[in-house]
Design an enzyme around this catalytic site. Structure first.
Site, PDB file in Angstrom:
ATOM      1  N   HIS A 167       0.840  27.017  32.744  1.00 32.88           N
ATOM      2  CA  HIS A 167       1.230  28.271  33.388  1.00 32.88           C
ATOM      3  C   HIS A 167       1.837  27.933  34.753  1.00 32.88           C
ATOM      4  O   HIS A 167       2.990  28.220  34.994  1.00 32.88           O
ATOM      5  CB  HIS A 167       0.024  29.208  33.507  1.00 32.88           C
ATOM      6  CG  HIS A 167       0.324  30.535  34.140  1.00 32.88           C
ATOM      7  ND1 HIS A 167      -0.572  31.571  34.188  1.00 32.88           N
ATOM      8  CD2 HIS A 167       1.428  30.994  34.770  1.00 32.88           C
ATOM      9  CE1 HIS A 167      -0.029  32.617  34.809  1.00 32.88           C
ATOM     10  NE2 HIS A 167       1.189  32.281  35.181  1.00 32.88           N
ATOM     11  N   TRP A 196      -0.809  26.533  41.568  1.00 28.69           N
ATOM     12  CA  TRP A 196      -0.884  27.557  42.610  1.00 28.69           C
ATOM     13  C   TRP A 196      -1.669  27.070  43.822  1.00 28.69           C
ATOM     14  O   TRP A 196      -2.815  26.640  43.691  1.00 28.69           O
ATOM     15  CB  TRP A 196      -1.583  28.813  42.074  1.00 28.69           C
ATOM     16  CG  TRP A 196      -0.999  29.411  40.829  1.00 28.69           C
ATOM     17  CD1 TRP A 196       0.251  29.213  40.307  1.00 28.69           C
ATOM     18  CD2 TRP A 196      -1.674  30.315  39.933  1.00 28.69           C
ATOM     19  NE1 TRP A 196       0.402  29.950  39.151  1.00 28.69           N
ATOM     20  CE2 TRP A 196      -0.765  30.633  38.895  1.00 28.69           C
ATOM     21  CE3 TRP A 196      -2.948  30.893  39.905  1.00 28.69           C
ATOM     22  CZ2 TRP A 196      -1.097  31.494  37.841  1.00 28.69           C
ATOM     23  CZ3 TRP A 196      -3.277  31.758  38.867  1.00 28.69           C
ATOM     24  CH2 TRP A 196      -2.355  32.054  37.854  1.00 28.69           C
ATOM     25  N   TYR A 202      -4.367  34.260  48.370  1.00 28.05           N
ATOM     26  CA  TYR A 202      -3.202  33.370  48.320  1.00 28.05           C
ATOM     27  C   TYR A 202      -1.960  34.035  48.898  1.00 28.05           C
ATOM     28  O   TYR A 202      -1.880  35.254  48.991  1.00 28.05           O
ATOM     29  CB  TYR A 202      -2.926  32.900  46.891  1.00 28.05           C
ATOM     30  CG  TYR A 202      -2.607  34.002  45.901  1.00 28.05           C
ATOM     31  CD1 TYR A 202      -1.291  34.366  45.646  1.00 28.05           C
ATOM     32  CD2 TYR A 202      -3.626  34.672  45.228  1.00 28.05           C
ATOM     33  CE1 TYR A 202      -0.997  35.372  44.733  1.00 28.05           C
ATOM     34  CE2 TYR A 202      -3.341  35.677  44.312  1.00 28.05           C
ATOM     35  CZ  TYR A 202      -2.031  36.025  44.070  1.00 28.05           C
ATOM     36  OH  TYR A 202      -1.744  37.021  43.178  1.00 28.05           O
ATOM     37  N   GLU A 253       7.585  30.680  38.835  1.00 28.91           N
ATOM     38  CA  GLU A 253       6.453  29.855  39.285  1.00 28.91           C
ATOM     39  C   GLU A 253       6.792  29.096  40.562  1.00 28.91           C
ATOM     40  O   GLU A 253       5.980  28.983  41.474  1.00 28.91           O
ATOM     41  CB  GLU A 253       6.023  28.884  38.174  1.00 28.91           C
ATOM     42  CG  GLU A 253       5.328  29.569  37.011  1.00 28.91           C
ATOM     43  CD  GLU A 253       4.062  30.320  37.438  1.00 28.91           C
ATOM     44  OE1 GLU A 253       3.239  29.750  38.164  1.00 28.91           O
ATOM     45  OE2 GLU A 253       3.916  31.493  37.040  1.00 28.91           O
ATOM     46  N   LYS A 307       7.443  31.923  43.521  1.00 25.61           N
ATOM     47  CA  LYS A 307       6.248  32.644  43.945  1.00 25.61           C
ATOM     48  C   LYS A 307       5.191  31.700  44.525  1.00 25.61           C
ATOM     49  O   LYS A 307       4.586  32.007  45.544  1.00 25.61           O
ATOM     50  CB  LYS A 307       5.664  33.436  42.763  1.00 25.61           C
ATOM     51  CG  LYS A 307       4.410  34.218  43.130  1.00 25.61           C
ATOM     52  CD  LYS A 307       3.957  35.143  42.012  1.00 25.61           C
ATOM     53  CE  LYS A 307       2.658  35.863  42.427  1.00 25.61           C
ATOM     54  NZ  LYS A 307       2.061  36.621  41.312  1.00 25.61           N
ATOM     55  N   HIS A 308       4.951  30.582  43.855  1.00 27.83           N
ATOM     56  CA  HIS A 308       3.846  29.694  44.263  1.00 27.83           C
ATOM     57  C   HIS A 308       4.313  28.396  44.941  1.00 27.83           C
ATOM     58  O   HIS A 308       3.774  27.991  45.956  1.00 27.83           O
ATOM     59  CB  HIS A 308       2.982  29.342  43.048  1.00 27.83           C
ATOM     60  CG  HIS A 308       2.434  30.545  42.342  1.00 27.83           C
ATOM     61  ND1 HIS A 308       1.411  31.298  42.857  1.00 27.83           N
ATOM     62  CD2 HIS A 308       2.788  31.136  41.172  1.00 27.83           C
ATOM     63  CE1 HIS A 308       1.139  32.309  42.028  1.00 27.83           C
ATOM     64  NE2 HIS A 308       1.961  32.232  41.000  1.00 27.83           N
TER      65      HIS A 308
END
Ligand SMILES: *[C@@H]1O[C@H](CO)[C@@H](O)[C@H](O)[C@H]1NC(C)=O
Ligand SMILES: *[C@@H]1O[C@H](CO)[C@@H](O)[C@H](O)[C@H]1NC(C)=O
Ligand SMILES: *[C@@H]1O[C@H](CO)[C@@H](O)[C@H](O)[C@H]1NC(C)=O
Length: 403
Positions: A76, A79, A87, A133, A136-137
């Site tokens: 996935h 993070w 977060y 991914e 965002k992270h």
């Protein structure tokens, strides 16, 4: 003590920077950099992940629609949670690249190839999932900021993000860990949360966050780490989860097969009931069915596969085998014919009339209770090596890759 961005905290690799601008590299971090979430003083955030110091490698088990191989979880993301479970997200829109595929094609083609199998979007749009991914992270990981590179080349930090996430994922073979405890996908059997947790924890060393959808179907695992040094070059240490996230009931957890999937049901051999020859213990193992490849693992890494005749080949196309459940195990057939162990060697041929029954121990093929196979040498070029069940110079294991 070292303050943020002082030379004490990191050593710039001048020689590498001078050698070639194409060899741009991240700053080098001191071996005694603090473990993330554990600093007692301010520290250079190129060598200390902050404020996102709790790195979570998250995995999916998608069955509807299915993604990835039938016998593997998929990635996935990676993070950077704060050390309390909160977060940040989308920290640098200017670096939210929209060409991850091209970036990896140029910077890490083997990582890209791996992601095309194991980092899958359930809607079929891998590129946009990877962009999400990263944007965002990934852009919130302090050690991946452009200032943490000597002679920074735009997008190289995204290459480091995906390469690190993939290497970390490879250390977390959830499918195999669960299968080794007899927890395999099934449309009829359910599992307890504690059985799943103890199977994972016995390998990871700490609890994983186990997540289910609203139908009690297992669909996600989160593994938490602290990092010593940077995400690019540091060391990941498994830790207990912070924050919440667990969503499965304590009993009746479903672990559904991926449709079209090829592995497995657990067989429990009969428990002795009065005859003197019956085994008194129970054994479990996975039964393979359907089509797949037989990969060869020798010297700790995968090297080639078994081809149609049952021999080991390292330079060509792998043969497709069909596994058919039989008794407490399964038989194997290639385009050449049924497979058998004959004179201590694996042979698949039209002349084979009685196929051998093999088993699978969750990680590799077994014959007569043993996962060890052998060859006289590692084959190279167009050489095919005979695969023996009796000891020879090279030990190998055979693993199943479902198609
Ligand atoms: C930990 O390091 C960060 C980043 O350098 C700093 O802001 C924070 O104050 C440090 N925490 C402690 C307890 O010193
Ligand atoms: C990807 O896009 C960035 C700009 O967002 C650009 O700097 C870079 O050259 C592109 N990389 C490739 C390999 O196309
Ligand atoms: C084969 O697998 C067994 C058990 O899974 C392991 O102990 C052994 O080291 C493996 N051998 C090789 C050559 O990878």
């Amino acid at each position: 003590m070292a303050l943020s961005r002082t030379p004490m905290a990191r050593y710039v690799l001048l020689s590498a920077a001078l050698a070639s601008s194409a060899m741009a590299t991240s700053v080098s971090c001191a071996a005694d950099a603090p473990l993330s979430c554990h600093n007692t003083t301010a520290y250079d955030t190129c060598c200390f992940n902050y404020p996102g110091g709790d790195m979570v490698l998250t995995q999916f088990w998608d069955t509807n629609p299915a993604t990835g191989p039938a016998n593997s979880w998929t990635v996935h993301g990676l993070w950077p949670d704060h050390c309390d479970g909160t977060y940040d997200s989308s920290c640098d829109p200017a670096r939210a690249y929209t060409n991850i595929t091209q970036i990896l094609q140029a910077g890490a083609p083997s990582t890209l190839e791996y992601m095309q199998v194991y980092w899958k979007d359930y809607q079929g749009n891998d590129e946009s999932f990877w962009e999400h991914e990263w944007g965002k992270h990934g852009t919130c990981i302090s050690t991946l900021s452009p200032s943490c590179y000597v002679n920074y080349q735009p997008t190289q930090e995204a290459v480091d993000f995906f390469t690190t996430a993939v290497s970390l994922f490879k250390t977390l073979p959830s499918y195999d860990w669960l299968a080794a405890a007899g927890i395999v996908p099934s449309s009829t059997t359910t599992y307890t949360l504690s059985a799943i947790q103890s199977a994972l924890q016995s390998h990871f060393g700490h609890p994983a966050v186990i997540r289910c959808n609203s139908n009690s179907e297992l669909n996600e695992l989160w593994y938490h780490f602290n990092v010593q040094g940077s995400v690019q070059t540091g060391t990941f240490h498994p830790v207990d989860p912070v924050g919440s996230g667990a969503t499965c009931p304590s009993t009746g957890v479903k672990y559904l097969p991926k449709p079209g999937g090829t592995v497995t049901t657990v067989v429990t051999s009969a428990t002795a009931t009065g005859t003197s020859t019956a085994p008194s213990s129970t054994a479990t193992g996975a039964v393979l069915s359907g089509k797949g490849y037989l990969n060869v693992v020798s010297g700790g890494s995968q090297n080639g596969c078994i081809i149609g005749a049952g021999t080991w080949y390292t330079t060509g196309t792998c043969a497709t085998f069909t596994a058919t459940p039989s008794g407490a195990g399964f038989t194997l057939t290639s385009s050449k014919g049924k497979c058998a162990i004959s004179n201590n060697a694996l042979t698949c041929a039209s002349s084979v009339t009685a196929a051998t029954v093999f088993a699978y121990d969750g990680a590799s093929l077994t014959y007569s209770g043993s996962s060890s196979f052998y060859a006289t040498a590692v084959p190279t070029g167009s050489t095919q090596a005979t695969v023996y069940t009796a000891s020879h110079a090279v030990a190998l294991n055979i693993t199943w890759q479902a198609q």
